[in-house]
Design an enzyme around this catalytic site. Structure first.
Site, PDB file in Angstrom:
ATOM      1  N   HIS A 158       0.822  -1.207   0.000  1.00 43.67           N
ATOM      2  CA  HIS A 158       0.000   0.000   0.000  1.00 43.67           C
ATOM      3  C   HIS A 158       0.859   1.261   0.000  1.00 43.67           C
ATOM      4  O   HIS A 158       1.579   1.523   0.958  1.00 43.67           O
ATOM      5  CB  HIS A 158      -0.954  -0.011   1.206  1.00 43.67           C
ATOM      6  CG  HIS A 158      -1.934   1.106   1.177  1.00 43.67           C
ATOM      7  ND1 HIS A 158      -2.270   1.838   2.280  1.00 43.67           N
ATOM      8  CD2 HIS A 158      -2.659   1.629   0.150  1.00 43.67           C
ATOM      9  CE1 HIS A 158      -3.153   2.762   1.944  1.00 43.67           C
ATOM     10  NE2 HIS A 158      -3.395   2.661   0.662  1.00 43.67           N
ATOM     11  N   GLU A 170       3.089   0.361   3.232  1.00 43.80           N
ATOM     12  CA  GLU A 170       2.557  -0.625   4.165  1.00 43.80           C
ATOM     13  C   GLU A 170       2.600  -1.985   3.470  1.00 43.80           C
ATOM     14  O   GLU A 170       2.039  -2.145   2.388  1.00 43.80           O
ATOM     15  CB  GLU A 170       1.111  -0.269   4.550  1.00 43.80           C
ATOM     16  CG  GLU A 170       1.022   0.978   5.406  1.00 43.80           C
ATOM     17  CD  GLU A 170      -0.406   1.407   5.725  1.00 43.80           C
ATOM     18  OE1 GLU A 170      -0.612   1.985   6.812  1.00 43.80           O
ATOM     19  OE2 GLU A 170      -1.321   1.192   4.895  1.00 43.80           O
ATOM     20  N   ASN A 208      -4.517   4.683   6.899  1.00 41.96           N
ATOM     21  CA  ASN A 208      -5.895   5.087   6.617  1.00 41.96           C
ATOM     22  C   ASN A 208      -6.829   4.859   7.802  1.00 41.96           C
ATOM     23  O   ASN A 208      -7.797   5.588   7.978  1.00 41.96           O
ATOM     24  CB  ASN A 208      -6.436   4.358   5.385  1.00 41.96           C
ATOM     25  CG  ASN A 208      -5.971   5.014   4.094  1.00 41.96           C
ATOM     26  OD1 ASN A 208      -5.540   6.166   4.099  1.00 41.96           O
ATOM     27  ND2 ASN A 208      -6.026   4.285   3.003  1.00 41.96           N
TER      28      ASN A 208
HETATM   29  N1  3HC Z   1       5.703  14.181  -8.191  1.00 37.08           N
HETATM   30  C1  3HC Z   1       6.956  14.606  -8.001  1.00 37.08           C
HETATM   31  N2  3HC Z   1       7.289  15.568  -7.122  1.00 37.08           N
HETATM   32  C2  3HC Z   1       6.305  16.126  -6.400  1.00 37.08           C
HETATM   33  C3  3HC Z   1       4.944  15.726  -6.548  1.00 37.08           C
HETATM   34  C4  3HC Z   1       4.672  14.706  -7.505  1.00 37.08           C
HETATM   35  N3  3HC Z   1       3.423  14.265  -7.732  1.00 37.08           N
HETATM   36  N4  3HC Z   1       4.206  16.437  -5.701  1.00 37.08           N
HETATM   37  C5  3HC Z   1       5.031  17.254  -5.044  1.00 37.08           C
HETATM   38  N5  3HC Z   1       6.310  17.065  -5.456  1.00 37.08           N
HETATM   39  C6  3HC Z   1       7.518  17.705  -4.956  1.00 37.08           C
HETATM   40  C7  3HC Z   1       8.085  18.651  -5.940  1.00 37.08           C
HETATM   41  O1  3HC Z   1       9.466  18.659  -5.836  1.00 37.08           O
HETATM   42  C8  3HC Z   1       7.523  19.981  -5.481  1.00 37.08           C
HETATM   43  O2  3HC Z   1       8.264  21.014  -5.954  1.00 37.08           O
HETATM   44  P1  3HC Z   1       7.874  21.692  -7.388  1.00 37.08           P
HETATM   45  O3  3HC Z   1       6.482  22.218  -7.212  1.00 37.08           O
HETATM   46  O4  3HC Z   1       8.900  22.734  -7.575  1.00 37.08           O
HETATM   47  O5  3HC Z   1       7.915  20.643  -8.439  1.00 37.08           O
HETATM   48  C9  3HC Z   1       7.599  19.810  -3.977  1.00 37.08           C
HETATM   49  O6  3HC Z   1       7.240  18.455  -3.771  1.00 37.08           O
HETATM   50  C10 3HC Z   1       6.704  20.699  -3.172  1.00 37.08           C
HETATM   51  O7  3HC Z   1       5.378  20.535  -3.583  1.00 37.08           O
HETATM   52  P2  3HC Z   1       4.305  21.654  -3.360  1.00 37.08           P
HETATM   53  O8  3HC Z   1       4.962  22.994  -3.354  1.00 37.08           O
HETATM   54  O9  3HC Z   1       3.216  21.401  -4.346  1.00 37.08           O
HETATM   55  O10 3HC Z   1       3.629  21.417  -1.935  1.00 37.08           O
HETATM   56  P3  3HC Z   1       4.125  20.813  -0.550  1.00 37.08           P
HETATM   57  O11 3HC Z   1       5.408  21.389  -0.103  1.00 37.08           O
HETATM   58  O12 3HC Z   1       2.958  20.933   0.356  1.00 37.08           O
HETATM   59  O13 3HC Z   1       4.385  19.264  -0.775  1.00 37.08           O
HETATM   60  C11 3HC Z   1       3.181  17.219  -0.572  1.00 37.08           C
HETATM   61  C12 3HC Z   1       3.434  18.484  -1.372  1.00 37.08           C
HETATM   62  C13 3HC Z   1       4.418  16.345  -0.575  1.00 37.08           C
HETATM   63  C14 3HC Z   1       2.039  16.503  -1.283  1.00 37.08           C
HETATM   64  C15 3HC Z   1       2.808  17.579   0.916  1.00 37.08           C
HETATM   65  O14 3HC Z   1       1.843  18.574   0.934  1.00 37.08           O
HETATM   66  C16 3HC Z   1       2.302  16.394   1.710  1.00 37.08           C
HETATM   67  O15 3HC Z   1       3.057  15.589   2.180  1.00 37.08           O
HETATM   68  N6  3HC Z   1       0.946  16.306   1.878  1.00 37.08           N
HETATM   69  C17 3HC Z   1       0.296  15.228   2.583  1.00 37.08           C
HETATM   70  C18 3HC Z   1       0.130  14.051   1.676  1.00 37.08           C
HETATM   71  C19 3HC Z   1      -0.492  12.873   2.372  1.00 37.08           C
HETATM   72  O16 3HC Z   1      -0.835  12.867   3.524  1.00 37.08           O
HETATM   73  N7  3HC Z   1      -0.652  11.791   1.609  1.00 37.08           N
HETATM   74  C20 3HC Z   1      -1.271  10.588   2.064  1.00 37.08           C
HETATM   75  C21 3HC Z   1      -2.689  10.574   1.649  1.00 37.08           C
HETATM   76  S1  3HC Z   1      -3.519   9.085   2.134  1.00 37.08           S
HETATM   77  C22 3HC Z   1      -3.195   8.012   0.888  1.00 37.08           C
HETATM   78  O17 3HC Z   1      -2.573   8.302  -0.082  1.00 37.08           O
HETATM   79  C23 3HC Z   1      -3.733   6.640   1.074  1.00 37.08           C
HETATM   80  C24 3HC Z   1      -4.792   6.282   0.072  1.00 37.08           C
HETATM   81  O18 3HC Z   1      -5.093   4.918   0.250  1.00 37.08           O
HETATM   82  C25 3HC Z   1      -6.059   7.102   0.206  1.00 37.08           C
END
Ligand code: 3HC
Length: 302
Positions: A158, A170, A208
């Protein structure tokens, strides 16, 4: 002897060739990370059009990753992108590609019947040693594994959105998953540069199971008028150190996905208040306000 760690290691399957079924956000992310770490990957989805879109998504994300990895070295950056893309091929017919797979990772629609049908079919085409894994976030791995005759070579893997950024995997063990399969999945996760944690096959595994009730509780707090959604988001970011507040995260994950997860758990455990449906979430999903992907969820995106 069998208990000799060297022998035990030798018996593990070293995963080099991977088939990923499903070119959505999660599937594409898994393909990208596996290819970037030197695995040979086949990405499978139903149409060439979807595959084209997935490939574009992978390229865009790779550029962002490379920009960070090779800040002032454009040559190394494009080499990395080129090398990674070379490791990826695509197909619309899973049965014709799994013959070379050490691992099949499924990241398709969250529907048990559809997953079972897929795995049941692939079970007949995949080699004996091939491990099957599902990236499901809400369905029991055991029930998916039972559609195959290789329950011992079946586990959960996961990942988290966005896959290239989130360090966790996971690894889910069912009562039937063999130690060898489990060890191989743990090693594969590490080879991807991720940190694996061990989970039992329980609803929501760890992340989750904690995250979804928390996000739903935030919605309830807002529905009761105890705080604005903006303030709840600011509070959790600045007061608890979360990178996104619960409403931002709901929009990011997708309100349909979140509703699907909570509805499934509610069905299985209707008296658990943590799994109670949210009228507001239901309303937004009905209005097709599913979050970032549709341009509007709790917030509007342009
Ligand atoms: N691919 C590659 N690099 C990425 C990316 C992607 N999809 N998304 C973000 N980045 C990197 C890039 O280097 C980006 O810099 P850039 O914009 O210059 O390219 C950098 O991260 C910073 O991104 P942002 O400025 O857009 O925003 P943040 O600093 O907030 O980082 C984030 C983004 C990493 C998504 C952060 O906000 C975060 O960790 N959020 C929480 C995510 C989370 O909790 N996820 C789990 C969800 S639950 C799940 O997935 C389970 C499922 O079963 C439902």
């Amino acid at each position: 002897s069998a208990s000799d760690p060297a022998t035990a290691t030798a018996k593990k399957i070293v995963i080099k060739q991977v088939t990923v079924i499903g070119g959505g956000l999660m599937g594409s992310g898994i393909v990208q990370v596996a290819a970037a770490t030197g695995h040979t990957v086949v990405l499978v989805d139903q149409t060439e059009e979807i595959l084209k879109k997935s490939r574009k998504g992978i390229e865009d994300s790779l550029k962002r990753v490379a920009k960070k990895m090779f800040a002032d070295k454009p040559e190394a950056s494009s080499q990395f992108i080129e090398k990674t893309l070379k490791n990826i091929t695509v197909s619309t017919d899973p049965a014709s590609v799994v013959h070379s797979a050490d691992l099949v990772v499924e990241a398709i629609v969250e529907n048990l019947d559809v997953k079972n049908e897929l795995f049941n079919r692939l079970d007949k085409f995949a080699p004996e040693h091939t491990i099957f894994a599902s990236n499901t976030s809400s369905l029991p791995i055991t029930q998916i594994a039972n559609s195959t005759s290789r329950q011992d070579r079946f586990g959960g893997l996961h990942f988290f959105n966005p896959v290239p950024m989130m360090k966790l995997v996971e690894v889910i063990k069912t009562p039937m998953t063999s130690q060898k399969t489990f060890d191989s999945l743990m090693d594969f996760s590490k080879a991807l540069g991720k940190t694996p944690v061990v989970c039992q096959d329980t609803p929501g595994f760890v992340v989750n199971r904690l995250l979804v009730p928390y996000m739903l509780e935030a919605v309830r707090l807002y529905e009761k008028g105890h705080a604005s959604k903006e303030d709840i988001d600011v509070a959790m970011k600045l007061g608890a150190g979360y990178p996104m507040g619960p409403f931002e995260l709901l929009d990011y994950v997708g309100l349909d996905t979140s509703k699907f997860i909570i509805d499934g758990w509610h069905k299985g455990d209707p008296d658990n208040p943590l799994f109670a449906p949210s009228p507001l979430l239901d309303k937004l999903v009905e209005e097709k306000k599913l979050g970032r992907k549709t341009g509007e969820g709790f917030y509007k995106y342009h």
